[in-house]
Design a protein around this motif. Structure first.
Motif, PDB file in Angstrom:
ATOM      1  N   HIS A  68     -12.610  -4.078 -10.335  1.00 11.04           N
ATOM      2  CA  HIS A  68     -11.506  -4.570  -9.519  1.00 11.04           C
ATOM      3  C   HIS A  68     -11.660  -6.060  -9.245  1.00 11.04           C
ATOM      4  O   HIS A  68     -12.745  -6.522  -8.905  1.00 11.04           O
ATOM      5  CB  HIS A  68     -11.478  -3.809  -8.190  1.00 11.04           C
ATOM      6  N   TYR A 128      -5.979   1.752  -2.034  1.00 15.90           N
ATOM      7  CA  TYR A 128      -7.311   1.331  -2.385  1.00 15.90           C
ATOM      8  C   TYR A 128      -7.810   0.174  -1.523  1.00 15.90           C
ATOM      9  O   TYR A 128      -8.812   0.270  -0.841  1.00 15.90           O
ATOM     10  CB  TYR A 128      -7.355   0.932  -3.862  1.00 15.90           C
ATOM     11  N   VAL A 178      -2.793  -0.984 -11.588  1.00 18.12           N
ATOM     12  CA  VAL A 178      -2.476   0.312 -10.994  1.00 18.12           C
ATOM     13  C   VAL A 178      -1.690   0.058  -9.718  1.00 18.12           C
ATOM     14  O   VAL A 178      -2.100  -0.759  -8.887  1.00 18.12           O
ATOM     15  CB  VAL A 178      -3.776   1.075 -10.627  1.00 18.12           C
ATOM     16  N   ILE A 215      -2.974   4.860  -5.387  1.00 24.41           N
ATOM     17  CA  ILE A 215      -4.423   5.040  -5.237  1.00 24.41           C
ATOM     18  C   ILE A 215      -4.720   5.707  -3.902  1.00 24.41           C
ATOM     19  O   ILE A 215      -4.233   5.273  -2.858  1.00 24.41           O
ATOM     20  CB  ILE A 215      -5.154   3.678  -5.313  1.00 24.41           C
ATOM     21  N   ALA A 259      -7.690   6.434  -1.374  1.00 28.36           N
ATOM     22  CA  ALA A 259      -9.051   5.984  -1.110  1.00 28.36           C
ATOM     23  C   ALA A 259      -9.678   6.843  -0.026  1.00 28.36           C
ATOM     24  O   ALA A 259      -8.974   7.380   0.838  1.00 28.36           O
ATOM     25  CB  ALA A 259      -9.034   4.523  -0.681  1.00 28.36           C
TER      26      ALA A 259
END
Ligand SMILES: [Fe+2]
Ligand SMILES: [Fe+2]
Lengths: 338, 94
Positions: B22, A2, B54, B59, B61
């Motif tokens: 976030h 992320y 998390v 994750i 992206a």
């Protein structure tokens, strides 16, 4: 992932070797797009293209900033046990805990650029990374702790407010949170000094003495004068920096002198209000002293790093225990599932 | 120094009725301790009433370089917006 590019060097090399299948690998075009985004006051985010120099500058600046927050806990933390009242002790603990938090927000933001926390901490402990020289001065008495809040946190705020609009998104966001918390730091310090100035002659002398020792070093927190500051213009173009060292220093002096006068401390004679510019003139700073402290000449330089090494070593058993417990939990979970 | 523990991204819901947002990340040996650290680090001033952590490695992206391919097609579908349609004033607010 992320936010964070934690690929290893080998993984990156492997991907580069395979050749990433996209036409946009034309560096000139990417660089133009990058700069256009910055010129338009938009943000750069972790996985965006960025020139190596931009990434390196940010990792250096953000990690130095994080290290400063972490090392900055030491001159104040050593006064927690000696704070004059329970109230002041609680305030100081909260402040020192905030500084730890600031360090961690910043490490977290710096890691999004692909350098691991482990490496950043290693650089600090190996003496390869810098931190703010102000923390290499000793805190000799309680009024120093209060003065740090007022002047050192005050200077930090002046530096940090423009960083809330810095072009790198994670850094800017971390700074917004830091700035919100810093305001309490400055106010508690100034308020504690106001209290001391209502006390005995000896207490007033303590306040004056710490003002005299911390005032000039706090002005040096803004870095070398613009005339010989190495990275300024490129950083301005990248909007990592929005105001020059001298501009920010002047801003801080203009805000601080009236506060000093209200507090009732005597400010150095060289500081006079310039009727023409409406700013306070403050003459030349002793940059030789600054450079000596940058090069590790501060009274406390080696103590600071030794204290960080000791903290890391002393915490080993806690980390080991946490790892062992986590492993046990995992085994138990797997067993329960079977 | 031992290897870094895993990285966990931290999300906070500031109040009921909002979604989680976030705020940053922590390193932790497992998700349970990540939650403890996130609580100490990101909610010292009542910033939230719910936390998510998390593992960053879980994750996936989108790639910014594929931004146009992913999000570009939406740009020319202006008929998906109410302002595309002209309704006579006499009809009133719609
Ligand atoms: Fe701080
Ligand atoms: Fe602070």
């Amino acid at each position: 992932m992320y936010t964070t590019d934690l690929r290893t060097a080998e993984e990156k090399a492997e991907e580069a070797r395979k050749g990433v299948p996209r036409s946009a690998l034309d560096t000139d075009a990417l660089e133009a797009e990058f700069q256009a985004r910055i010129d338009a006051d938009a943000y750069i985010e972790p996985k965006d293209y960025m020139p190596d120099g931009y990434r390196k500058t940010l990792v250096r600046q953000m990690s130095q900033h994080a290290h400063s927050e972490i090392v900055g806990m030491l001159p104040e933390g050593c006064w927690v046990g000696r704070a004059p009242t329970l109230k002041r002790k609680m305030i100081l603990i909260a402040k020192v805990q905030d500084e730890a938090g600031h360090g961690l927000y910043l490490y977290s933001a710096a890691e999004t650029l692909g350098t691991s926390r482990e490496e950043l901490v290693r650089q600090l402990l190996a003496g390869e990374a810098k931190y703010s020289t102000i923390f290499n001065y000793p805190t000799t008495n309680w009024s120093d702790v209060c003065t740090i809040g007022w002047l050192v946190d005050g200077a930090a705020i002046t530096n940090q407010i423009p960083l809330c609009r810095c072009s790198y998104g994670p850094y800017a966001r971390a700074m917004v949170k830091v700035c919100k918390e810093e305001s309490f730091h400055q106010r508690q310090g100034y308020e504690a000094l106001l209290q001391m100035m209502k006390g005995t002659e000896a207490q007033k002398r303590m306040v004056q003495d710490s003002f005299d020792r911390w005032f000039w070093p706090s002005l040096m927190m803004f870095g070398p004068p613009d005339s010989n500051s190495a990275h300024s213009s490129q950083n301005m173009k990248w909007k990592i920096k929005r105001f020059s060292n001298d501009e920010l220093r002047q801003r801080f002096v203009d805000a601080t002198i009236p506060q000093a006068e209200f507090l009732g401390v005597k400010v150095p004679d060289v500081i006079v209000k310039n009727a023409e510019t409406d700013h306070y003139d403050f003459g030349e700073l002793d940059w030789d002293e600054f450079m000596a402290v940058v090069k590790g000449g501060g009274i406390c330089a080696s103590n600071r790093i030794d204290a960080r090494k000791k903290a890391l070593e002393d915490g080993t058993w806690v980390r080991d225990a946490a790892s062992a417990y986590a492993e046990k939990q995992q085994v138990a979970t797997v067993a329960a599932a079977e | 120094m031992a290897d870094d523990w895993d990285l966990y991204e931290v999300f906070i819901r500031s109040k009921r009725g909002s979604s989680h947002k976030h705020v940053g990340s922590v390193h932790a040996v497992d998700s349970r301790l990540a939650l403890e650290s996130a609580r100490d680090l990101y909610t010292r001033r009542s910033e939230g009433e719910s936390l998510w952590v998390v593992a960053a490695k879980d994750i996936l992206a989108s790639d910014p370089l594929e931004g146009d391919a992913l999000f570009g097609p939406a740009a020319d579908k202006i008929y998906r917006h109410p302002t595309f349609y002209e309704i006579p004033d006499e009809v009133g607010k719609m």
